[in-house]
Design an enzyme around this catalytic site. Structure first.
Site, PDB file in Angstrom:
ATOM      1  N   ARG A  90      -0.465  86.274  47.149  1.00 35.65           N
ATOM      2  CA  ARG A  90      -0.313  86.205  46.055  1.00 35.65           C
ATOM      3  C   ARG A  90      -1.089  84.869  45.432  1.00 35.65           C
ATOM      4  NH1 ARG A  90       5.024  86.882  42.139  1.00 35.65           N
ATOM      5  NH2 ARG A  90       3.996  86.718  40.201  1.00 35.65           N
ATOM      6  N   ASN A 144       3.220  96.760  43.502  1.00 36.65           N
ATOM      7  CA  ASN A 144       1.999  96.612  42.837  1.00 36.65           C
ATOM      8  C   ASN A 144       0.648  96.541  43.447  1.00 36.65           C
ATOM      9  OD1 ASN A 144       3.157  96.314  39.984  1.00 36.65           O
ATOM     10  ND2 ASN A 144       3.939  94.409  40.608  1.00 36.65           N
ATOM     11  N   CYS A 164       7.922 100.898  37.134  1.00 36.65           N
ATOM     12  CA  CYS A 164       7.478  99.522  36.582  1.00 36.65           C
ATOM     13  C   CYS A 164       8.846  99.081  35.637  1.00 36.65           C
ATOM     14  CB  CYS A 164       6.525  99.440  35.799  1.00 36.65           C
ATOM     15  SG  CYS A 164       5.977  97.907  35.145  1.00 36.65           S
ATOM     16  N   HIS A 194       0.866  98.182  33.565  1.00 38.93           N
ATOM     17  CA  HIS A 194       0.557  96.787  33.032  1.00 38.93           C
ATOM     18  C   HIS A 194      -0.508  96.932  31.913  1.00 38.93           C
ATOM     19  CE1 HIS A 194       2.381  94.770  36.532  1.00 38.93           C
ATOM     20  NE2 HIS A 194       3.321  95.438  36.048  1.00 38.93           N
ATOM     21  N   TYR A 244       0.944  91.900  29.176  1.00 42.22           N
ATOM     22  CA  TYR A 244      -0.118  91.979  29.833  1.00 42.22           C
ATOM     23  C   TYR A 244      -1.371  92.133  29.211  1.00 42.22           C
ATOM     24  CZ  TYR A 244       2.451  92.287  34.085  1.00 42.22           C
ATOM     25  OH  TYR A 244       3.453  91.997  35.272  1.00 42.22           O
TER      26      TYR A 244
END
Length: 430
Positions: A90, A144, A164, A194, A244
């Site tokens: 990440r 995700n 989500c 998102h 987002y």
């Protein structure tokens, strides 16, 4: 009822376990199986899970295993919450795109594509094992990028719904402002994972009065501050965008901000080290307050409600008065709900959820500001899925070229090189 959690060593898991304990009448779990290859994480998480259930007088047993087949055998539902490559991957997703002047983020843009490429093959392999051990189990995907992963699962014929927590957070935010219980607030929440907007906020159910114009009028300044967008943008949109959307509406500004501070992955990694140390304490019998800063707020409520509806234990009634099902925001096959997208697209929308699956509700009119961006990102998601399923540098390049946060061929070329270099160990074709 037997529930398996793949990625059960996640520091999120005590949040889920706390919800299972509190909401036992909604979802009567007898066996909880935590599946994870990382024993150093799995053992402290499983230990805390047992203590949380015991503290709240819940009779469920907790089993920890690294064996996917054994862990999912006989499961009624399997929750997926894994992170291939961990926080180290990440961190890469959030940093190398910045070198090319693009947003570094783990679920969208170039970093989101990297996560999809690492994740989709692993999830499909797990789902095939679940199909062998528990062919009737529902797979709930919290991994995700949820939209792309859910579409991969659906395309492979799995019984799956994506989840989500953005919508459930907003539902509670609006309920607090309105002074009503969350269950009285229905969101006209539409778009892609998102990439969503609240097109309406209704009291009492899908057919209730829309109070979004009132909320926007009375709380515009507070909303603008929370979303870090000018009030004028909200007034122009006339709807409520998810946070987002700032990556799209203020891309260059966001890039400059991200370049000046540690990555979110570094912050989360430090938090996780402390959480795991706390989970190891045999005196801890409840989820610690620090977990609230980890993210995933209200994940447990959303997950329990979804699984209960899919397994038919909720005894719920949706806003149209139909018993035995619940209206919840999920990631689900489009099937004409947004007419400008293919039927097999996966959208995030309110859906009537029951033992037969999730069926999205009819959407209100989606304006061109939203429809154009949704269509653009959907095209990227289709190319991203092809790259995840079949590999190849050219497919990666095409997906990046299609993404509205990239778009330029020189950036797409540079990002492709970096993506492959940083993810080679996770890409079978590289």
């Amino acid at each position: 009822m037997r529930i398996a959690v793949v990625g059960g060593g996640s520091t999120y898991t005590p949040e889920l376990v706390d919800g299972l304990a509190r909401l036992r009448d909604t979802l009567p779990v007898s066996d909880l199986v935590l599946v994870d290859p990382a024993k150093d994480r799995l053992e402290p998480v499983a230990g805390l899970a047992r203590r949380i259930l015991a503290q709240q007088g819940h009779p469920a047993t907790v089993t920890a295993t690294s064996d996917v087949e054994a862990g999912t055998a006989g499961a009624d539902a399997v929750l997926l919450q894994l992170r291939v490559g961990g926080q180290a991957a990440r961190h890469q997703d959030e940093t190398w795109p910045l070198e090319c002047g693009c947003v570094g983020q783990e679920t969208t843009g170039a970093g989101g594509l990297a996560k999809a490429l690492r994740t989709v093959p692993v999830v499909l392999d797990i789902a095939e094992r679940v199909r062998r051990t528990s062919p009737d189990a529902w797979i709930v995907d919290f991994t995700n990028p949820v939209g792309i992963v859910t579409r991969a699962l659906l395309r492979a014929g799995h019984r799956t719904v994506g989840l989500c927590n953005v919508a459930v957070n907003l539902q509670r935010r609006f309920a607090g402002l309105l002074g009503v219980p969350p269950e009285e607030v229905h969101l006209d929440h539409y778009g892609l994972n998102h990439l969503t907007w609240e097109l309406g906020v209704r009291l009492g159910g899908p057919g209730g009065a829309d109070v979004l114009p009132r909320l926007l009028d009375e709380h515009a300044d507070a909303f603008a501050l929370e979303l870090r967008m000018p009030r004028r943008v909200l007034e122009t949109l006339g709807v409520f965008p998810s946070y987002y959307l700032r990556y799209y509406y203020a891309h260059d500004e966001t890039v400059e901000e991200l370049r000046t501070k540690p990555s979110r992955a570094e912050e989360v990694a430090a938090m996780e080290r402390e959480l795991l140390r706390m989970y190891d304490d045999p005196a801890l019998t409840a989820k610690p307050a620090l977990l609230g800063k980890r993210g995933g707020a209200f994940y447990s409520e959303a997950a329990v409600a979804l699984v209960a509806a899919l397994l038919g234990t909720s005894g719920g009634q949706d806003g149209d008065g139909k018993p035995g099902s619940n209206v919840q925001v999920v990631n689900v096959r489009n099937d004409g709900t947004l007419p400008f997208l293919p039927r097999d697209a996966v959208i995030e929308a309110p859906a009537r959820v029951g033992p037969d699956g999730a069926v999205p509700l009819d959407a209100p009119a989606v304006g061109p500001l939203q429809a154009g961006l949704i269509s653009h990102v959907h095209a990227y998601e289709e190319l991203a899925l092809q790259a995840a399923l079949h590999g190849g540098r050219e497919r990666v390049f095409k997906a990046l070229l299609a993404h509205p946060l990239v778009g330029q061929y020189d950036r797409a070329e540079a990002l492709t090189d970096r993506l492959v270099a940083h993810n080679r160990e996770h890409l079978a074709w590289a």
